[in-house]
Design a protein around this motif. Structure first.
Motif, mmCIF file in Angstrom:
data_model
loop_
_atom_site.group_PDB
_atom_site.id
_atom_site.type_symbol
_atom_site.label_atom_id
_atom_site.label_comp_id
_atom_site.label_asym_id
_atom_site.label_seq_id
_atom_site.Cartn_x
_atom_site.Cartn_y
_atom_site.Cartn_z
ATOM 1 N N GLY B 162 124.075 63.617 97.695
ATOM 2 C CA GLY B 162 123.245 64.259 98.715
ATOM 3 C C GLY B 162 122.967 63.399 99.933
ATOM 4 O O GLY B 162 122.392 63.852 100.908
ATOM 5 N N ASN B 320 121.724 66.713 94.090
ATOM 6 C CA ASN B 320 122.542 67.508 94.996
ATOM 7 C C ASN B 320 123.528 68.410 94.219
ATOM 8 O O ASN B 320 123.856 68.144 93.069
ATOM 9 N N SER B 323 126.676 66.485 93.086
ATOM 10 C CA SER B 323 126.346 65.565 91.984
ATOM 11 C C SER B 323 126.328 66.351 90.679
ATOM 12 O O SER B 323 126.941 65.945 89.695
HETATM 13 C C1 LIG Z 1 115.873 64.581 106.178
HETATM 14 C C2 LIG Z 1 116.622 64.610 104.890
HETATM 15 C C3 LIG Z 1 117.436 65.688 104.593
HETATM 16 C C4 LIG Z 1 118.129 65.744 103.390
HETATM 17 N N1 LIG Z 1 118.906 66.827 103.141
HETATM 18 C C5 LIG Z 1 119.569 66.895 101.958
HETATM 19 C C6 LIG Z 1 120.350 68.039 101.656
HETATM 20 O O1 LIG Z 1 120.463 68.956 102.458
HETATM 21 N N2 LIG Z 1 120.987 68.091 100.459
HETATM 22 C C7 LIG Z 1 120.892 67.084 99.553
HETATM 23 O O2 LIG Z 1 121.448 67.191 98.473
HETATM 24 N N3 LIG Z 1 120.155 65.989 99.816
HETATM 25 C C8 LIG Z 1 119.486 65.879 100.991
HETATM 26 N N4 LIG Z 1 118.726 64.773 101.250
HETATM 27 C C9 LIG Z 1 118.653 63.720 100.209
HETATM 28 C C10 LIG Z 1 117.590 64.085 99.197
HETATM 29 O O3 LIG Z 1 116.345 63.601 99.646
HETATM 30 C C11 LIG Z 1 117.873 63.449 97.853
HETATM 31 O O4 LIG Z 1 118.212 62.110 98.039
HETATM 32 C C12 LIG Z 1 118.969 64.125 97.087
HETATM 33 O O5 LIG Z 1 118.752 65.490 96.979
HETATM 34 C C13 LIG Z 1 119.051 63.547 95.703
HETATM 35 O O6 LIG Z 1 120.147 64.087 95.013
HETATM 36 P P1 LIG Z 1 121.419 63.191 94.686
HETATM 37 O O7 LIG Z 1 120.886 61.921 94.044
HETATM 38 O O8 LIG Z 1 122.212 64.004 93.758
HETATM 39 O O9 LIG Z 1 122.081 62.898 95.976
HETATM 40 C C14 LIG Z 1 118.030 64.687 102.464
HETATM 41 C C15 LIG Z 1 117.232 63.589 102.772
HETATM 42 C C16 LIG Z 1 116.547 63.539 103.973
HETATM 43 C C17 LIG Z 1 115.706 62.350 104.261
#
Ligand SMILES: Cc1cc2nc3c(=O)[nH]c(=O)nc-3n(C[C@H](O)[C@H](O)[C@H](O)COP(=O)(O)O)c2cc1C
Ligand code: SF4
Ligand code: FES
Lengths: 164, 541
Positions: B162, B320, B323
């Motif tokens: 993500g 995500n 993931s």
């Molecule tokens: C402003 C902002 C927008 C984000 N947008 C997304 C998003 O659209 N999709 C996503 O999976 N993670 C996004 N993230 C990251 C999430 O905060 C998070 O790290 C993630 O969902 C964790 O899943 P993962 O460990 O599988 O990546 C974003 C983070 C920030 C700071």
């Protein structure tokens, strides 16, 4: 619909979903889906049923770009302003669309046919620039195709309206 | 004779007219003696060829594309139904199209091949074999089935796709170890399907082309940490993904892959889609949880981590889409198999997304370690407009713009960090030489103005000031005699402002907005502010 009928409908929608955990967004979506926007009186009905304040409900509605409290035109046209679309000339498309419809973003045409809204990415970035009308996305959009699109939408809607 | 055609129904194929093509095919085939079935598969991700029409032949699937409604008649006349090669749109065997053949598809191995909502199709293509392995870990009479699954994920080296690249196994371990404060011992699996980054569409394609793999990944996550409720938080901009997900979830319930006593295993998992409402910040995990709870999407301060106090205060995995959808592959093929792809600490594959001003845009799943140059030249085939490329933004609106001398950088998390760039979600947006870099820098700030949650000052006010300063710079440039001095001052101001946002923001929205801005100031200094608004005048066809 009369005010009473509207209130009744809203109450029904709320009662349907209010027991869901985190029910507010699903409720607001259903209300907007029903009316095309969120009528003013929904705020206190929802607030009362969820045991929250009017301010809290209004705070949520106003936070999210998707929710609106005003009636729109018959078709809401969303033009993507994301970088991928920019790189393919969405700037020029926006300008052309606004001048063709003679409105700016978040306005509705005089004939009530179209409301124009910006959107940030439709996930169609490989076929940019993108435009969305209701649930349908259109790729590789340009000003010429945009004119055709609005012509088709306008004709179609008027016909249906006359039949109804 | 029974003939099977495939025409995708993912957003991009539809946006290029796939439904019209299907109608034309149906209409023109109705009088044939052959019995023609049209399967609405997901896209293979070769979006420059959409709508891609395939026909099943004894040799394999043969492709034609991009097909427009007016091509249908000649296609049929020239033997589309037999897979004949006489038509200009003939592409040969789909699997042998170089764009696809050169990929390393693990997570997207089924995309475009199966009918996304046909569960039997899914099962025939190794679907649910990861889940069977996971369930077997419990059955072997062991009380540490959960730990075994988590260990497998740790060994795979999978890091969250993500954006933040946090090790998935460690997150799961934290949730597994966390004590629920509710009597029901409630824990949650939340799928982040908010995919708001521009240039990014892998989550969407996965959900539209192979939704069962996400569902399977979430069930396994639930088993691993003892969570029996899952939510997919899907952005409202993705209505087609919503339709397909809902159909797939219903089927999964009917076939007892969701609900009580999953496949007679005694395990239970419920899954629901929740729709967002047009707020980019709700992709940030704590903001997403607030939104799921029915509130404004304001970012929460961490700690506590969502893994310990997440949705409704309970231990929660937020992962995500990619993931989660990768989990079944890891379990089915083994952690070692997955971890053998990649470089350094970036293990496995990443679905790169080629978008913007690129001739052959689409999804390219490859192991980490390839370069941007390879992607845009070998796969992308250069710019769409024919004008040379100038800048490539990687990782969405908070990612850096890279100049040509950085395109040889290996695509891996650490290598990108070294050049002050991010991989983010793997979105790659190409810009040709007509791009106005000042406008792009201003847009980065504008985007933050529009999407900031408003909780902290550096982000909320800083972004407004950022737009102002860039506007003033443009004005100074255009006017006065002593503009050089004034420009230098404004430049310092913008640098300071960026530092303040980086150092003082609560979350990465404010903290990363300076990344694109600084990259433009550093690498495109000749262009920064110097150019006029030529960009807006352009339309490409
Ligand atoms: C402003 C902002 C927008 C984000 N947008 C997304 C998003 O659209 N999709 C996503 O999976 N993670 C996004 N993230 C990251 C999430 O905060 C998070 O790290 C993630 O969902 C964790 O899943 P993962 O460990 O599988 O990546 C974003 C983070 C920030 C700071
Ligand atoms: S940095 Fe911006 S988006 Fe993040 S918490 Fe602060 S105001 Fe909200
Ligand atoms: S940037 Fe416009 S569709 Fe993604």
């Amino acid at each position: 619909m009369t005010t009473d009928e509207i209130n009744y409908k809203i109450q029904q929608i709320v009662d349907n979903k209010k027991n869901l955990p985190g029910a507010l967004l699903p409720i607001l979506h259903d209300i907007q889906h029903e009316f095309g926007f969120i009528p003013e009186q929904a705020i206190s009905i929802v607030a009362y049923s969820l045991n929250q304040s009017d301010a809290e409900i209004f705070g949520v509605i106003s936070f999210y770009a998707h929710f609106r409290m005003k009636q729109t035109g018959r078709h809401v046209i969303e033009i993507c302003r994301g970088e991928a679309c920019q790189s393919m000339g969405s700037g020029a498309l926006e300008a052309a669309a606004q001048s063709q419809l003679n409105i700016e973003y978040n306005q509705t045409t005089k004939d009530n046919n179209f409301t124009l809204e910006p959107v940030y990415c439709l996930g169609n970035c490989a076929c940019a620039p993108s435009v969305k009308v209701a649930d349908k996305v259109y790729g590789r959009m340009n000003s010429e195709k945009f004119t055709k699109l609005t012509d088709t939408l306008a004709t179609y809607k008027i016909n249906v309206g006359e039949l109804a | 004779m029974a003939i099977t055609l495939f025409v995708p129904r993912d957003t991009s194929a539809l946006s290029m007219g796939a439904d019209d093509v299907v109608q034309a095919l149906k209409f023109q085939c109705q009088d044939l003696t052959d019995d023609v079935t049209i399967v609405r598969n997901g896209s293979r991700g070769l979006f420059y060829l959409e709508p891609l029409v395939e026909v099943l032949t004894p040799k394999g699937r043969v492709a034609y594309g991009p097909v427009q409604i007016e091509d249908v008649e000649s296609l049929l006349a020239q033997g589309l139904l037999n897979g004949n090669s006489d038509h200009p749109l003939y592409l040969g065997l789909t699997e042998e199209i170089p764009y696809l053949a050169k990929q390393q598809r693990l997570t997207f191995s089924r995309a475009g091949i199966i009918d996304p909502i046909n569960i039997n199709d899914y099962i025939e293509h190794e679907g649910f074999s990861g889940l069977s392995k996971a369930l077997a870990m419990f059955e072997q009479g062991s009380d540490n089935g959960q730990q075994k699954i988590v260990d497998e994920i740790k060994t795979s080296g999978l890091r969250g796709r993500g954006g933040a690249a946090f090790p998935t196994g460690i997150k799961w371990q934290t949730v597994l170890d966390a004590k629920s404060t509710s009597e029901a011992q409630q824990k949650y699996i939340v799928c982040n399907a908010d995919e708001g980054d521009s240039g990014t569409f892998s989550d969407r394609l996965l959900m539209e082309a192979d939704p069962f793999s996400l569902i399977e990944g979430m069930i396994i996550a639930g088993l691993a940490v003892g969570a029996n409720q899952g939510y997919i938080y899907l952005r409202s901009e993705y209505p087609q993904a919503n339709i397909i997900l809902e159909q797939a979830i219903n089927t999964a319930y009917q076939q007892n892959f969701l609900g009580n006593n999953i496949q007679q295993s005694g395990q239970k998992f419920d899954l629901e889609v929740r729709i967002g409402a047009g707020a980019y910040i709700c992709g940030e995990e704590t903001s997403l949880l607030e939104s799921l709870e029915g509130k404004r999407g304001l970012v929460r301060a961490k700690p506590p981590l969502p893994a310990i106090e997440g949705l409704f205060g309970q231990p929660t995995i937020v992962n995500n889409v990619i993931s989660l959808a990768t989990i079944p592959t890891i379990l089915a093929q083994g952690a070692q198999y997955y971890q053998d792809f990649g470089v350094g600490r970036s293990r496995g594959t990443l679905p790169f997304q080629l978008a913007g001003n690129i001739k052959q845009g689409g999804l390219v799943e490859l192991a980490f370690g390839t370069t941007l140059a390879e992607l845009i030249n070998d796969f992308g085939a250069g710019s769409y407009s024919g004008v040379p490329l100038k800048a490539i933004q990687v990782g969405g609106p908070l990612g850096a713009y890279l100049p040509e001398n950085q395109w040889a950088t290996e695509l891996d998390y650490e290598a990108f960090a070294k050049i002050d760039a991010v991989l983010g979600h793997g979105g790659i947006v190409a810009f040709d030489d007509t791009v106005d870099m000042t406008a792009q820098a201003r847009f980065a700030m504008e985007f933050c103005v529009a999407e900031s949650c408003g909780k902290c000052t550096p982000c909320r006010i800083g972004s407004v000031r950022g737009v102002e300063v860039i506007n003033k710079m443009t004005k100074a440039q255009q006017q006065s005699e002593n503009s050089a001095e004034e420009l230098a001052e404004l430049n310092t101001l913008l640098v300071d402002l960026c530092d303040t946002m980086v150092d003082g923001s609560l979350c990465a929205m404010g903290g990363m907005t300076p990344i694109p801005v600084r990259s433009i100031m550093n690498h495109f200094s000749d262009d920064f502010v110097a150019t006029a608004d030529k960009f807006n005048a352009k339309e490409i066809n």
